[in-house]
Design an enzyme around this catalytic site. Structure first.
Site, PDB file in Angstrom:
ATOM      1  N   THR A 137       0.848  -1.193   0.000  1.00 42.40           N
ATOM      2  CA  THR A 137       0.000   0.000   0.000  1.00 42.40           C
ATOM      3  C   THR A 137       0.884   1.245   0.000  1.00 42.40           C
ATOM      4  O   THR A 137       1.949   1.247   0.620  1.00 42.40           O
ATOM      5  CB  THR A 137      -0.891  -0.008   1.265  1.00 42.40           C
ATOM      6  OG1 THR A 137      -1.715  -1.169   1.233  1.00 42.40           O
ATOM      7  CG2 THR A 137      -1.783   1.241   1.333  1.00 42.40           C
TER       8      THR A 137
ATOM      9  N   GLU B 174      -0.661  -5.507   5.792  1.00 38.94           N
ATOM     10  CA  GLU B 174       0.660  -5.626   5.148  1.00 38.94           C
ATOM     11  C   GLU B 174       1.487  -6.716   5.834  1.00 38.94           C
ATOM     12  O   GLU B 174       2.132  -7.535   5.178  1.00 38.94           O
ATOM     13  CB  GLU B 174       1.398  -4.289   5.219  1.00 38.94           C
ATOM     14  CG  GLU B 174       0.785  -3.219   4.343  1.00 38.94           C
ATOM     15  CD  GLU B 174       1.393  -1.837   4.538  1.00 38.94           C
ATOM     16  OE1 GLU B 174       1.143  -0.977   3.686  1.00 38.94           O
ATOM     17  OE2 GLU B 174       2.091  -1.614   5.527  1.00 38.94           O
TER      18      GLU B 174
HETATM   19  C1  5RP Z   1       1.523   2.000   4.203  1.00 34.77           C
HETATM   20  C2  5RP Z   1       2.991   1.780   4.191  1.00 34.77           C
HETATM   21  C3  5RP Z   1       3.753   2.352   3.048  1.00 34.77           C
HETATM   22  O1  5RP Z   1       4.500   1.349   2.444  1.00 34.77           O
HETATM   23  C4  5RP Z   1       4.668   3.436   3.546  1.00 34.77           C
HETATM   24  O2  5RP Z   1       3.918   4.381   4.295  1.00 34.77           O
HETATM   25  C5  5RP Z   1       5.400   4.136   2.410  1.00 34.77           C
HETATM   26  O3  5RP Z   1       4.486   4.878   1.685  1.00 34.77           O
HETATM   27  P1  5RP Z   1       4.860   5.666   0.365  1.00 34.77           P
HETATM   28  O4  5RP Z   1       5.206   4.654  -0.678  1.00 34.77           O
HETATM   29  O5  5RP Z   1       3.601   6.441   0.038  1.00 34.77           O
HETATM   30  O6  5RP Z   1       6.024   6.580   0.672  1.00 34.77           O
HETATM   31  O7  5RP Z   1       3.568   1.174   5.050  1.00 34.77           O
HETATM   32  O8  5RP Z   1       0.928   1.513   5.372  1.00 34.77           O
END
Ligand code: 5RP
Length: 219
Positions: free
Chosen positions: A28, A103
Site C-alpha cells: 500500500t 501488510e
Molecule cells: C503503508 C505503508 C507504506 O509502504 C509506507 O507508508 C510508504 O508509503 P509511500 O510509498 O507512500 O512513501 O507502510 O501503510
C-alpha cells in the site's frame, strides 16, 4: 528526478520479481501505486493479486487485475511493498498509510519480500519516522500509557480509521536500536493489534532508487 519519479523507478524495477502466472502480494502507498500501474502493463502474465488494503484492492480492480483472497493462497512467491524507513539490516518501519496489519499478514505468507523505496527512506537507525501502532479503540488510553513507559510519545492519528476499524497511534521520539525486541515488546501490550516494525519479517530484497539508478540489495 524528483521523489515521485524515484518511487516510480523503484516500483517498475520490482516488476522483474513477478513470476509468470503467479500470485503477487501487493502493499500500500504511493510507491506501490506505481507498482500496481506497472502490473497493469503485464497483466497477461499475472495470475492474480492479494491486496494489503482496500485502497490497493480498488486500484488493482480498476486495472482489471484479479483479486485473490489470502485464505485461498498456499503459494505466494513475492510481496512488493514500500516502507517509511529501512535500515541496513532490512528492518523497516511501515504503516504511514495505516495499512500495517494487513501488510504484515500478507508479508508473513510471502516467500520473498521486495521493498521498493526512494533513497530518502534508507536510515542508519529506525525511529525518526513516528512508529505507527494499530490499536483497538477501547484500549487507546492504556496503550498510550504503556508506550510512554517505554519512552515514546504517542499521538493518535487524527481522522484515521483502519480497514479493520481500529485507530492508529503514532509513536514519536523512539531511537530504535533493537527493532526485533521492540517489535515483540509492543505486540505484548494488550489492545495492540500490530505495530509498524517489520523486523521479524523483514525485507529480503531492497530496490532503492537513487539519482544514479535503482540499487538492488539482497539480504
Ligand atoms: C503503508 C505503508 C507504506 O509502504 C509506507 O507508508 C510508504 O508509503 P509511500 O510509498 O507512500 O512513501 O507502510 O501503510
Amino acid at each position: 528526478m524528483n521523489q515521485d519519479e524515484l518511487k516510480k523507478a523503484a516500483a517498475l524495477a520490482a516488476l522483474g520479481y513477478v513470476e509468470d502466472g503467479g500470485i503477487v502480494g501487493v502493499g500500500t502507498g504511493s510507491t506501490v501505486n506505481h507498482f500496481i500501474d506497472g502490473l497493469a502493463t503485464i497483466s497477461d502474465r499475472v495470475g492474480g493479486a492479494v491486496a494489503s488494503s482496500e485502497a490497493s484492492a480498488r486500484r488493482l480492480a480498476a486495472h482489471g487485475i484479479e483479486l485473490v483472497d489470502l485464505n485461498e493462497v498456499t503459494d505466494l512467491p513475492v510481496y512488493v511493498d514500500g516502507a517509511d524507513e529501512i535500515d541496513g539490516g532490512y528492518c523497516m518501519i511501515k504503516g504511514g498509510g495505516g495499512a500495517l496489519t494487513r501488510e504484515k499478514i500478507v508479508a508473513a505468507v510471502a516467500t520473498r519480500f521486495v521493498c521498493i523505496c526512494d533513497a530518502t527512506k534508507r536510515v542508519e537507525f529506525l525511529g525518526r519516522f513516528p512508529l505507527p501502532i494499530e490499536v483497538i479503540p477501547m484500549a487507546r488510553a492504556y496503550v498510550e500509557r504503556q508506550v510512554r513507559a517505554l519512552g515514546g510519545r504517542p499521538i493518535v492519528r487524527e481522522g484515521c480509521v483502519t480497514d479493520n476499524g481500529n485507530l492508529i497511534v503514532d509513536v514519536h521520539g523512539l531511537r530504535i536500536l533493537r527493532p526485533t525486541e521492540l517489535e515483540a515488546e509492543l505486540n505484548q501490550i494488550v489492545g495492540v493489534v500490530t505495530n509498524g516494525l517489520f523486523a521479524r519479517r523483514r525485507a529480503d530484497v531492497l530496490l532503492l532508487a537513487t539519482q544514479q539508478g535503482v540499487e538492488r540489495h539482497v539480504a
